[in-house]
Design a protein around this motif. Structure first.
Motif, PDB file in Angstrom:
ATOM      1  N   GLU A  66      10.735  10.319   8.104  1.00  0.00           N
ATOM      2  CA  GLU A  66      11.730  11.190   7.597  1.00  0.00           C
ATOM      3  C   GLU A  66      11.400  11.619   6.208  1.00  0.00           C
ATOM      4  N   GLU A  67      12.111  12.751   5.922  1.00  0.00           N
ATOM      5  CA  GLU A  67      11.753  13.626   4.774  1.00  0.00           C
ATOM      6  C   GLU A  67      12.405  12.662   3.534  1.00  0.00           C
ATOM      7  N   ASP A  68      11.476  12.467   2.512  1.00  0.00           N
ATOM      8  CA  ASP A  68      11.849  11.567   1.348  1.00  0.00           C
ATOM      9  C   ASP A  68      11.999  10.106   1.468  1.00  0.00           C
ATOM     10  N   THR A  69      11.849   9.617   2.642  1.00  0.00           N
ATOM     11  CA  THR A  69      11.950   8.207   2.955  1.00  0.00           C
ATOM     12  C   THR A  69      10.572   7.463   3.241  1.00  0.00           C
ATOM     13  N   PRO A  70      10.193   6.734   2.392  1.00  0.00           N
ATOM     14  CA  PRO A  70       8.862   6.002   2.690  1.00  0.00           C
ATOM     15  C   PRO A  70       8.902   5.286   3.629  1.00  0.00           C
ATOM     16  N   LYS A  71       7.487   5.044   4.253  1.00  0.00           N
ATOM     17  CA  LYS A  71       7.296   4.216   5.378  1.00  0.00           C
ATOM     18  C   LYS A  71       6.121   3.422   5.005  1.00  0.00           C
ATOM     19  N   ARG A  72       6.520   2.054   5.174  1.00  0.00           N
ATOM     20  CA  ARG A  72       5.197   1.200   5.037  1.00  0.00           C
ATOM     21  C   ARG A  72       4.557   0.742   6.050  1.00  0.00           C
ATOM     22  N   VAL A  73       3.168   1.011   5.781  1.00  0.00           N
ATOM     23  CA  VAL A  73       2.050   0.507   6.887  1.00  0.00           C
ATOM     24  C   VAL A  73       1.096  -0.425   6.195  1.00  0.00           C
ATOM     25  N   GLU A  74       0.296  -1.041   7.239  1.00  0.00           N
ATOM     26  CA  GLU A  74      -0.769  -1.832   6.540  1.00  0.00           C
ATOM     27  C   GLU A  74      -1.948  -1.544   7.425  1.00  0.00           C
ATOM     28  N   LEU A  75      -3.068  -0.948   6.489  1.00  0.00           N
ATOM     29  CA  LEU A  75      -4.361  -0.661   6.905  1.00  0.00           C
ATOM     30  C   LEU A  75      -5.549  -1.751   6.482  1.00  0.00           C
ATOM     31  N   ASP A  76      -5.933  -2.610   7.538  1.00  0.00           N
ATOM     32  CA  ASP A  76      -6.788  -3.467   7.148  1.00  0.00           C
ATOM     33  C   ASP A  76      -6.375  -4.355   6.070  1.00  0.00           C
ATOM     34  N   GLY A  77      -5.191  -4.821   6.106  1.00  0.00           N
ATOM     35  CA  GLY A  77      -4.500  -5.472   5.262  1.00  0.00           C
ATOM     36  C   GLY A  77      -4.043  -5.055   3.663  1.00  0.00           C
ATOM     37  N   THR A  78      -4.399  -3.764   3.822  1.00  0.00           N
ATOM     38  CA  THR A  78      -3.851  -2.982   2.306  1.00  0.00           C
ATOM     39  C   THR A  78      -2.502  -2.074   2.680  1.00  0.00           C
ATOM     40  N   PRO A  79      -1.569  -2.818   1.754  1.00  0.00           N
ATOM     41  CA  PRO A  79       0.004  -2.216   1.943  1.00  0.00           C
ATOM     42  C   PRO A  79      -0.013  -0.463   1.543  1.00  0.00           C
ATOM     43  N   VAL A  80       0.313   0.147   2.373  1.00  0.00           N
ATOM     44  CA  VAL A  80       0.357   1.778   2.001  1.00  0.00           C
ATOM     45  C   VAL A  80       1.813   2.529   2.301  1.00  0.00           C
ATOM     46  N   SER A  81       2.045   2.971   1.202  1.00  0.00           N
ATOM     47  CA  SER A  81       3.591   3.930   1.755  1.00  0.00           C
ATOM     48  C   SER A  81       3.166   5.278   2.063  1.00  0.00           C
ATOM     49  N   VAL A  82       3.822   5.684   3.175  1.00  0.00           N
ATOM     50  CA  VAL A  82       3.424   7.078   3.661  1.00  0.00           C
ATOM     51  C   VAL A  82       5.061   7.770   3.574  1.00  0.00           C
ATOM     52  N   VAL A  83       4.680   8.910   2.813  1.00  0.00           N
ATOM     53  CA  VAL A  83       5.967   9.733   2.455  1.00  0.00           C
ATOM     54  C   VAL A  83       5.538  11.074   2.769  1.00  0.00           C
ATOM     55  N   ARG A  84       6.757  11.705   3.524  1.00  0.00           N
ATOM     56  CA  ARG A  84       6.831  13.010   3.888  1.00  0.00           C
ATOM     57  C   ARG A  84       7.986  13.755   2.856  1.00  0.00           C
ATOM     58  N   THR A  85       7.346  14.628   2.172  1.00  0.00           N
ATOM     59  CA  THR A  85       8.225  15.461   1.335  1.00  0.00           C
ATOM     60  C   THR A  85       7.997  16.895   1.432  1.00  0.00           C
TER      61      THR A  85
END
Length: 105
Positions: free
Chosen positions: A13-32
């Motif tokens: 969703e636009e301007d709504t962060p999505k938290r994911v984990e890649l190989d144990g690394t927390p990442v926020s993916v954001v669509r703007t």
């Protein structure tokens, strides 16, 4: 550089962060309006999830103390944070959002 699928473009969703984990690394993916960005999910000041914060004008704000980070560079532009957080390369292939843990900055 190795890219990994983290979600579908339609899942963001636009301007709504999505938290994911890649190989144990927390990442926020954001669509703007400016694109899709991936930034380390942990605030450099308070060790809390940035995905729980708000996004405005290509910046993500930490919900705990109000530090703001530029989604393009990871650099803070509001105290109390003074250290940047890593940002990661993103590729869009069809409807797939791919992220590499290789840091851009």
């Amino acid at each position: 550089m190795t890219f990994v699928r983290v979600c579908g473009l339609g899942e963001l969703e636009e301007d709504t962060p999505k938290r994911v984990e890649l190989d144990g690394t927390p990442v926020s993916v954001v669509r703007t309006e400016g694109g899709v960005f991936a930034i380390h999910d942990i605030c450099s000041h308070a060790n809390v999830s940035l995905a729980e914060g708000e996004v405005d004008d290509c910046h993500i704000e930490c919900w705990l103390h109000g530090s703001r980070f530029d989604l393009r560079s990871g650099k803070p532009d509001a105290l109390p944070a003074t250290r940047p957080v890593p940002v990661y390369p993103v590729k869009i292939e069809g409807d797939d959002v791919l992220v590499s843990l290789t840091q851009e900055s």
